[in-house]
Structure formats: C-alpha cells, structure tokens
Design an enzyme around this catalytic site. Structure first.
Site, PDB file in Angstrom:
ATOM      1  CB  SER A  12      -0.725  -9.058   8.160  1.00 27.26           C
ATOM      2  OG  SER A  12      -1.554  -8.694   7.088  1.00 27.26           O
ATOM      3  CG  HIS A  25       0.328  -3.999   6.843  1.00 31.93           C
ATOM      4  ND1 HIS A  25      -0.541  -4.051   5.791  1.00 31.93           N
ATOM      5  CD2 HIS A  25       0.367  -5.282   7.337  1.00 31.93           C
ATOM      6  CE1 HIS A  25      -1.010  -5.281   5.635  1.00 31.93           C
ATOM      7  NE2 HIS A  25      -0.486  -6.049   6.575  1.00 31.93           N
ATOM      8  CG  HIS A  80      -1.849  -0.921  -2.299  1.00 32.50           C
ATOM      9  ND1 HIS A  80      -1.366  -2.074  -2.868  1.00 32.50           N
ATOM     10  CD2 HIS A  80      -2.477  -1.286  -1.158  1.00 32.50           C
ATOM     11  CE1 HIS A  80      -1.714  -3.094  -2.103  1.00 32.50           C
ATOM     12  NE2 HIS A  80      -2.375  -2.648  -1.048  1.00 32.50           N
ATOM     13  CG  ASP A  89      -5.704   1.261   6.098  1.00 28.72           C
ATOM     14  OD1 ASP A  89      -6.498   0.471   6.625  1.00 28.72           O
ATOM     15  OD2 ASP A  89      -4.562   0.931   5.722  1.00 28.72           O
TER      16      ASP A  89
END
Ligand SMILES: CC(C)(COP(=O)(O)OP(=O)(O)OC[C@H]1O[C@@H](n2cnc3c(N)ncnc32)[C@H](O)[C@@H]1OP(=O)(O)O)[C@@H](O)C(=O)NCCC(=O)NCCS
Length: 463
Positions: free
Chosen positions: A269, A299, A345, A400
C-alpha cells in the site's frame, strides 16, 4: 505545582520517557506552520547529503532479488518510519511502546490519539495535547462529504466488497482536489507540498465518514446517523458513526488507528501510494490506488482472512480444540497449498510488536474471552509448524493475527469490513510520506526492468 512520588524501581523508565519527550518535543504553532518551518531545513540537509554521498553504494542487486519481489533491495526513501527485522516498526524513531507512553491521549484514555501520531509522522515531533486537539478540531471541520460521493456510496449494492466501495469513493473525492486545481492553474513546483498537504488533511478528515457510511449501508440497511461531533476526537467520531457507544471500543479504535498507520515505504500500500503520486496524481487518486493493494489477501485483507480461517477451524473441530486438533488443522491448511493467514512477514523476523500490543490490550480488557484464548493457543502452535516446513522465513504472527478477535469481542463482527479500518489508519502514514515526497521534489519513479533474455546476457558480464 504538584509533586509526584516515584518508586526508585521506576526511575530509569521515567528518565527514559522524559529524555524521549524532550528530544521530540514539538515547536509551538499549527501543524502546517511547524511543517513549513522544517521543510527548507530538510531540503538543505538532503541536498548536501546527496552532494557528498550521491554516488556511494548502499547495496547490491542479485538475480534472485529481481525474481523475488525485490526483497532486500534498498531502493526507496521513506521518512516517516523504519522497520527493523528484529525489533519491528519505529515511527520517526519511536517504538510502539514509546509512542504509547509519550503521545497525547484523550481525557481519561490510556491509548495514543492517532492525531498525535500523524503529527509525529509528518514533523518528527511529539505534539502537545493542545496541538493534537487542534487536529481533532480541524479534521472535524473538514469532514463533510460532497453530495456526489454520498450519493454514489448510497447506490452501491451491499454485495460490493467494502474495500471496493472505499477505493471508488476516494477516487471520486478527487473531484475537489486542491492539488489538481493548483496544478492545472500552473502552480510552481516548490509549492506542490502545500496543496498535497491540503488534500491529505481533507482526505484524512473525510475517511471516517466514508468508512462509516460504507458500514451502515452494507450491514445496517443504511440506518443510523453518520454525523461528526466537533467536540470528539477522530477515533471517537469514527466509533460513534459506526454505531458503538462503548469507551473501551473507542480506546481500541485509537490504538488500532495508530498502529496500522505506517510500516515504512516498501509494503504494497505504501509503495503504491508513493509510486502513483510520483506521477503527480493527486493524493486522492494515489491513496485509492494504495487501497486496491491493501485489499489483497497477502497484505491488508489478511485480517479478514484470519477470522475466516478461525471460523472454519471452529466449524471443523469445535470451539475448544485440543493442541493436536489445532496442529492437524494447520497442517491441513498448508497441505492444501494455502498460507496460514496472520503469520509470516516479508521483512520482520520476530513477533510483530503490533501483535504484541493488541495482545496486551486483550490481556487487560478481555482476558477470559474464548476467541482470545483460541488465538493465544494458535500463537503457541503455528510458529513451530511453519518452522518445520523449512521454507517460511518468519514463522511469527503479524498485526493481522490479532486485530479481528478484538473487533469481534466488541461486536464489530463483519469480517469483510476489517480492511477498511486498516485503510483509514494507513492514510496517516502514506499521506504524511506523500507530502514529504512533494516537499523534497522526488521525481517520477521509474526503475529499470529487464527480460529474462536480457538478464541472461547481463549476467555474462559478471561471471
Ligand atoms: C506476508 C507474506 C506474504 C510474506 O511473504 P514472503 O516474503 O514471500 O515470505 P517468505 O519469504 O517467508 O516465503 C517463503 C515461502 O514460505 C511461504 N510462507 C510464508 N508465510 C507463510 C504462511 N503464513 N503460511 C504458509 N506459508 C507461508 C511462502 O508462501 C513461500 O512459499 P513458496 O516458496 O512455496 O512460494 C507471507 O508470510 C504470507 O503469505 N503470510 C500470510 C498472509 C499474511 O498474514 N499477510 C499479512 C502480512 S502483514
């Protein structure tokens, strides 16, 4: 003056906080004034740094990096935050626990105000409480949506994904872009940042209204009032417009909107916003493009995917699975060729501090919640399994893996809405960066690509 007694054991921590506060304390004035005073100095600093070190090498590029998503290539400058693989994110040098200590809080609140974080990201300074409050007020004043955007949102089918609605609405907001108008009027490029700043402030102010309208339309039949209360802060207004009247949920929103804001410049993003705005697309168009990237399951959409995965787990093995049942379900996920959402990640190599601070929030406010307990059990079981696969570089949880369980607890149950919350927060980081991109006069981004044939020829030179 009031004297406070501090136990000797707390002195080192207090001293550290005081040093941090003094180092980062903001100059007096409005955000725009503080920023305007900093820009010429920073332009000069970057200019002389480039003059001296412009040709210095800071890394190398291998063939694998080119095929491997440019992992590890140092190719971008991002002023707002830096991600350390072991330690996690630092916003302008401050870790998340430090931000929780030194950023201004709402009256009676314990979590940082995102207004303060935006000030920090943009200026590198910690604002005073009054400066953070001035942003709450200014954003409330700028929050109204143009009629065509409200009408457009009200006409979307409720089956359109909330992220698509967000992206469309933000794109349509560019109708009133001050940057676009100034560019068309021939403004000098040294003034671009001023219009990028105005658009960014307008956009951040309007996002909670856009996001709450999407929520109301999609899940509540369009019912409920989406009106700004000028006395409330940005997060409190957002929580209220979503329909939540719960102080703890508002605190969660303040924390959530702070920690999801920025994760240096190379994530999908942030990089997309930077790239698109480098073509001098205005902040609305650039941010909307970034939201389309955030909507991808690898993402931002991972926060939705985590909950979907946990629900599937509960359906298949019950609400209180044993350790062995958990392990079997995780292996089943992996063997079917899917990822375990919320884990891994591209840069981090330890548990994400954004996960940790949400876990601490849960331990404080909902320690006995069954879903939180399940998330904690998953945390014990997943990392050894991902390590056992032998290929996952980071087996630890990311942001998340934890956000959904907190939202579920307070009654925000609609999982496919979660990435919209992430997007509202992400605006703070990427728009602060965009303003600096224009202030530093960064050019259009245009890296060189090669075909496999051309690359094969190129490597011959080096072998
Ligand atoms: C975030 C993510 C996209 C990073 O990808 P990356 O940088 O390519 O990660 P790695 O270098 O560790 O990947 C090496 C391999 O491990 C796999 N892997 C990484 N994380 C995994 C996970 N959580 N579950 C299963 N496999 C995973 C990759 O898919 C890749 O497999 P491949 O070689 O068969 O293609 C990845 O960890 C992922 O898909 N995680 C789950 C989605 C998620 O939580 N996203 C939010 C990120 S904040």
């Amino acid at each position: 003056m009031a004297l406070i007694r501090v136990p000797a054991s707390k002195l080192p921590e207090l001293q550290k906080t005081l040093i941090t506060c003094v180092r980062y304390i903001s100059a007096d004035g409005s955000l725009r004034d503080v920023l305007a005073a900093k820009i010429p100095k920073e332009q000069e600093r970057v200019k002389s740094f480039r003059k001296e070190y412009g040709n210095t090498k800071v890394g190398e590029v291998t063939v694998d990096m080119m095929y491997g998503g440019m992992r590890g290539i140092k190719g971008l400058v991002c002023e707002t935050s830096v991600l350390d693989p072991e330690e996690g994110i630092r916003f302008r040098g401050l870790s998340i626990p430090e931000c929780q200590q030194v950023l201004p809080k709402a009256e009676g609140g314990a979590e940082p105000l995102p207004e303060g974080l935006f000030w920090l990201l943009l200026t590198g300074d910690v604002p005073t409480k009054a400066q953070a409050a001035s942003l709450s007020k200014e954003w409330a004043e700028r929050a109204a949506l143009p009629q065509h955007v409200s009408a457009m949102l009200n006409n979307f089918p409720t089956t359109l994904h909330p992220m698509s609605q967000l992206s469309c609405a933000v794109t349509a907001l560019n109708h009133d872009s001050k940057f676009m108008k100034a560019y068309a009027d021939g403004v000098h490029k040294t003034k671009y940042w001023e219009y990028a700043y105005e658009d960014s402030m307008d956009l951040i102010a309007k996002l909670p209204v856009v996001a709450a309208t999407i929520y109301r339309n999609t899940y509540k039949g369009g019912k409920g009032s989406v009106t700004i209360d000028p006395k409330l802060d940005w997060s409190a207004n957002f929580a209220k417009m979503l329909g939540f009247d719960n102080k703890e949920f508002t605190e969660l929103m303040r924390l959530y909107l702070t920690i999801h804001s920025d994760h240096e410049g190379g994530n999908v993003s942030a990089h997309t916003v930077h790239l698109v705005s480098s073509a001098l697309s205005d902040p609305y168009l650039s941010f909307a493009a970034g939201m389309n990237g955030l909507a991808g399951p690898l993402h931002g959409l991972a926060n939705q995917e985590v909950l979907v995965w946990i629900m599937k787990l509960q359906q298949q093995v019950g609400k209180n699975p044993s350790e062995q049942e958990l392990k079997d379900f995780i292996w089943k996920t992996l063997k079917s060729g899917q990822v375990v959402p919320g884990y891994g990640h591209a840069v981090l190599r330890k548990t994400d501090p954004r996960y940790t601070c949400q876990r601490e929030f849960a331990l404080k406010h909902l320690p006995d919640d069954p879903l939180f307990k399940l998330v904690s059990s998953i945390y014990k079981v997943v990392p050894p399994i991902l390590t056992e696969t032998g290929k996952v570089k980071n087996p630890w949880p990311n942001v998340d893996a934890h956000s959904g369980v907190l939202l579920q607890y307070y009654g925000l149950k609609e999982m496919n809405y979660y990435t919209v919350l992430f997007g509202v927060s992400r605006a703070l980081g990427v728009l602060a960066s965009l303003i600096w991109d224009r202030a530093l006069g960064l050019p259009i981004e245009r890296p060189k690509s090669l075909s496999t044939d051309a690359l094969m020829k190129a490597v011959k030179k080096y072998t």
